[in-house]
Design an enzyme around this catalytic site. Structure first.
Site, PDB file in Angstrom:
ATOM      1  N   LYS A   1       7.712  -1.351   9.162  1.00 44.75           N
ATOM      2  CA  LYS A   1       6.634  -1.703   8.234  1.00 44.75           C
ATOM      3  C   LYS A   1       7.167  -1.911   6.813  1.00 44.75           C
ATOM      4  O   LYS A   1       8.107  -2.665   6.602  1.00 44.75           O
ATOM      5  CB  LYS A   1       5.509  -0.660   8.310  1.00 44.75           C
ATOM      6  CG  LYS A   1       4.702  -0.767   9.608  1.00 44.75           C
ATOM      7  CD  LYS A   1       3.609   0.267   9.716  1.00 44.75           C
ATOM      8  CE  LYS A   1       2.433  -0.028   8.809  1.00 44.75           C
ATOM      9  NZ  LYS A   1       1.618  -1.181   9.299  1.00 44.75           N
TER      10      LYS A   1
ATOM     11  N   ASP B   1       0.812  -1.220   0.000  1.00 45.09           N
ATOM     12  CA  ASP B   1       0.000   0.000   0.000  1.00 45.09           C
ATOM     13  C   ASP B   1       0.841   1.264   0.000  1.00 45.09           C
ATOM     14  O   ASP B   1       0.348   2.334  -0.361  1.00 45.09           O
ATOM     15  CB  ASP B   1      -0.915   0.016   1.231  1.00 45.09           C
ATOM     16  CG  ASP B   1      -2.066  -0.959   1.098  1.00 45.09           C
ATOM     17  OD1 ASP B   1      -2.743  -0.944   0.062  1.00 45.09           O
ATOM     18  OD2 ASP B   1      -2.294  -1.742   2.034  1.00 45.09           O
TER      19      ASP B   1
ATOM     20  N   THR C   1      -3.379 -10.775  10.214  1.00 50.86           N
ATOM     21  CA  THR C   1      -2.434 -10.612   9.124  1.00 50.86           C
ATOM     22  C   THR C   1      -2.594 -11.775   8.162  1.00 50.86           C
ATOM     23  O   THR C   1      -2.804 -12.921   8.582  1.00 50.86           O
ATOM     24  CB  THR C   1      -0.981 -10.550   9.635  1.00 50.86           C
ATOM     25  OG1 THR C   1      -0.085 -10.761   8.532  1.00 50.86           O
ATOM     26  CG2 THR C   1      -0.701 -11.617  10.683  1.00 50.86           C
TER      27      THR C   1
END
Length: 801
Positions: A636, A492, A709
């Site tokens: 991340k 993303d 997840t």
């Protein structure tokens, strides 16, 4: 440092020290009512949606794990009090002994303190929209003891936005009332007799009660030292307005050795509290409800059981990874201690990938999720990135949600359908292998003919929906023929805009291979030809434009200006996990290039905690690449060990025949193997996490965001289908493992289409891959194992060599 251990006989994780460095959570509920509970009984409950139907309050990221579902005990002779869970009272661990057992859809809390043994088991019964607190108190001293029990939950205002922000309305729009044996919480604005009422009931007749939070806790106090418990009695408060709780108090006199058992019931629906209170006054009904939860998971886990030389693999695959994967299928990314309930709906790519892992264990839910996703697809072929499946469910079209005066109106029909500029380029493609795997598992070939509407009008068969997805990706390509990145691909934070995504082209190729096999099975020769040609074009574009000769790996993509991302010439973001693993997983890369690419992954991305997403991490913002360059290094998507694509590497190595490397990668990420280094890991050792801090961060090795997840589904899918190599197909079951060469073999029990297969794999030559022979019930066979009779037990022997 370790805080607990795996009890494989009971499929439980046992926490022996409650002072773990973070809340270790579990999920209670398999249908509509859910509780997210921590090892210290902190957490919250909701019905269907944690955004719209929150039952109990939660304060995310609070310094302490508060509030929760607590039972306090008080010695009425001395005035001393404690809680069955270590928190919130937190008695000294030198004086009190605590044990917590997280099981599959239940949690058990145990405390021994000052001659009193207490247990509390929390679970959500099947078929009920309620949570049971099964409590046992035993006097283990040699004296008569007078013990009071107090419950505590803090009720939520239902809608997360109102509950957390709009207090000028929420404080004055609900109230509590006492009914015999229960506190009833009325969301006064909601006229629905089901969703407008919550309750906390007890199987005993209370001596006192409180429905007002501040009367129970007292001024300038909190859950650690509530006034009512300190004084030994609630104030019998119940009224409209302000903050509300459920506390029911009862005093018990226990002879030496005597024990008492009772239950609290937390739930939703007017009148349900009275019904369930009466029902569970018979403790045999509590036992039966708990046994049903155990049987629920026994049945699911039995669908695939493995016995191998790797105990960590066996422990995770036989219970915990399947459990986590199905939790994601059922609850998506709705609610955890990180995703705290502000987003109801399905993430398109998340759900499509979650569903590929559990069609054998839960075919009904897998099918439902696939249909949800197909309804969330538009005629052009792409999927709606985030949507509420109720929007497009014909059975719920006429059901108007209760209107709260404190919430933002629901979106209009036009607002629900986003255009190309908000489309993620990968979402729709994950559908193809997932649908194929569902039918391979169940044999429901008629599913391909089922007519399902598009989100923006019209309808088509499932098969035509699949073609629309493939055609969309073939149309939206850049000048090089590589798929456009659109708003983003799976990553993303990689916002390529007008750029091109190698990952999506590799994913497109994988989806095409799955679809071509399907078209062959269905005898659709024209589609076989059409999509084989499309796949050839994708392969040519990828091999021409995405291979970096100098580095010996596949690049990540191109910016809108045509600049390559992920080359040997660059100083940051040189090697990327997604592009290299999917190039091999998809079958696009040749053996030579595949080995080179995965060697680069091993050299540049491997760590003892798993594979980094990219390296070196970005330190300079570059908006042509995307937001990933504005994320802290090692965190991340920017150079962390992002767990989700790690299993793609396991699959890739099995495709190359390198079982030792596949297991090396698996063992690094497996949380089981970090059970003894919790001071580093922090998070639960029974759950995969979203990401682990990368080598460029000072907390390298710290695990973050457990439970929700896609890692769990992919981990389960990769191990069962590729490392252990047991794959369902349209016409039969195949066994083609890729294992460490030092394994002498392994055993799998697999249920498929109503029959059971006991598979013995032998590896006398100590190879990683290659099947020498297969026998079915003593007879040699070639290729796939055909479906056997329903209810039959079958013996399969596979010899590698």
């Amino acid at each position: 440092m370790k805080y607990g251990y795996f009890d494989n006989d009971n499929r439980e994780y046992v926490i022996t020290r409650p002072d773990v460095p973070a809340p270790w959570t579990n999920y209670l509920g398999t249908e509509k009512f859910c509780t997210v509970i921590s090892h210290n009984a902190g957490g919250y409950s909701f019905y269907n949606s944690p955004e719209y139907n929150r039952v109990t309050k939660f304060r995310p990221n609070a310094t302490f794990d508060r509030p929760g579902h607590y039972v306090y005990l008080r010695d009425d002779d001395s005035g001393d009090y404690w809680s069955i869970s270590w928190q919130p009272v937190a008695k000294s661990l030198d004086e009190a002994q605590y044990q917590i057992r997280h099981g599959l859809s239940y949690s058990k809390f145990q405390c021994d303190y000052n001659g009193i043994h207490a247990r509390k088991t929390l679970f959500v019964p099947k078929g009920e929209d309620a949570e049971i607190w099964d409590v046992v108190i035993k006097n283990t001293s040699d004296q008569v003891r007078t013990i009071s029990a107090f419950s505590f939950v803090e009720f939520s205002f239902s809608h997360i936005q109102s509950d957390n922000q709009n207090h000028q309305m929420s404080l004055y729009s609900a109230g509590t009332a006492y009914r015999p044996g229960l506190i009833e919480y009325d969301l006064y604005y909601n006229t629905d007799d089901f969703e407008g009422f919550y309750y906390l009931a007890s199987t005993f007749d209370p001596d006192s009660y409180d429905g007002q939070r501040d009367r129970f806790l007292g001024l300038y106090r909190d859950e650690a030292n509530p006034l009512a418990v300190e004084q030994g009695r609630c104030s019998n408060s119940a009224q409209t307005c302000y903050n509300h709780c459920g506390s029911l108090h009862k005093q018990f006199t226990l002879q030496p050795g005597e024990e008492i058992r009772f239950a609290y019931i937390l739930g939703i629906g007017k009148g349900n509290g009275e019904r369930l209170r009466e029902h569970y006054q018979d403790v045999a009904n509590i036992d039966a409800a708990f046994a049903a939860i155990k049987a629920h998971w026994d049945e699911r886990c039995a669908k695939f059981q493995v016995k191998s030389p790797n105990q960590g693999l066996d422990t995770m695959i036989n219970a915990w990874t399947l459990y986590q994967a199905e939790t994601c299928v059922v609850w998506s990314r709705f609610a955890s201690f990180i995703e705290v309930g502000g987003r109801t709906g399905l993430g398109y790519r998340d759900t499509a990938q979650d569903a590929i892992s559990v069609p054998h264990a839960n075919p009904e839910m897998t099918r439902k999720r696939i249909v949800d996703l197909l309804r969330g697809q538009v005629k052009a072929g792409y999927g709606l990135h985030l949507f509420d499946p109720d929007w497009f469910d014909p059975e719920k079209e006429d059901v108007a949600p209760s209107k709260s005066p404190t919430v933002v109106p629901t979106p209009s029909d036009e607002d629900k359908i986003h255009g190309i500029k908000d489309t993620c380029s990968d979402d729709h493609l994950w559908l193809i292998p997932t649908i194929c795997k569902y039918v391979m598992e169940t044999g429901e070939t008629s599913f391909f003919d089922q007519m399902i509407p598009y989100a923006d009008g019209g309808e088509a068969s499932v098969y035509e929906h699949m073609k629309a997805a493939l055609d969309f990706s073939a149309e939206y390509v850049g000048q090089t023929g590589i798929c456009k990145g659109l708003r983003a691909d799976w990553n993303d934070c990689l916002n390529l805009g007008g750029g091109e995504s190698s990952m999506v082209s590799f994913l497109h190729f994988w989806a095409l291979q799955e679809f071509i096999d399907l078209a062959k099975f269905l005898g659709k020769d024209q589609d076989v030809n059409t999509y084989t040609e499309m796949a050839a074009n994708v392969r040519e574009a990828c091999e021409t434009h995405l291979w970096d000769d100098e580095g010996g790996w596949y690049i990540r993509g191109l910016t809108k200006n045509g600049d390559k991302i992920g080359t040997a010439q660059q100083q940051e973001g040189r090697v990327h996990l997604e592009s290299n693993t999917l190039a091999v997983l998809s079958g696009l890369a040749s053996q030579e290039r595949g080995e080179q690419a995965m060697d680069a992954v091993d050299e540049h991305l491997f760590s003892p905690y798993g594979l980094h997403l990219n390296a070196p991490s970005f330190s300079t913002p570059n908006d042509d690449i995307g937001f990933v360059t504005r994320v802290y290094q090692g965190v991340k998507e920017n150079g962390a060990i992002f767990s989700h694509p790690n299993p793609w590497a396991w699959v890739a190595e099995t495709k190359l025949g390198r079982g030792d490397r596949a297991m090396k990668f698996y063992d690094a990420l497996n949380p089981y193997n970090q059970n003894d280094i919790i001071e580093k890991r922090i998070a639960e050792p029974y759950s995969y996490v979203q990401f682990i801090m990368g080598r460029d961060h000072q907390d390298h090795g710290r695990a973050n965001h457990p439970w929700l997840t896609g890692t769990s589904g992919w981990a389960y899918f990769a191990v069962t289908n590729y490392i252990l190599g047991v794959q369902s197909g349209f016409t039969g079951l195949s066994v083609d493992p890729c294992i460490p060469s030092d394994w002498p073999g392994f055993e799998v029990t697999r249920q498929w289409r109503g029959a059971t297969y006991h598979i013995q794999v032998e590896n006398p030559d100590h190879v990683s891959k290659g099947v020498k022979s297969i026998t079915l019930n003593g007879a040699p066979i070639q290729g796939r194992i055909p479906p056997q009779a329903q209810g039959s037990d079958n013996q399969v022997v596979v010899v590698l060599g």
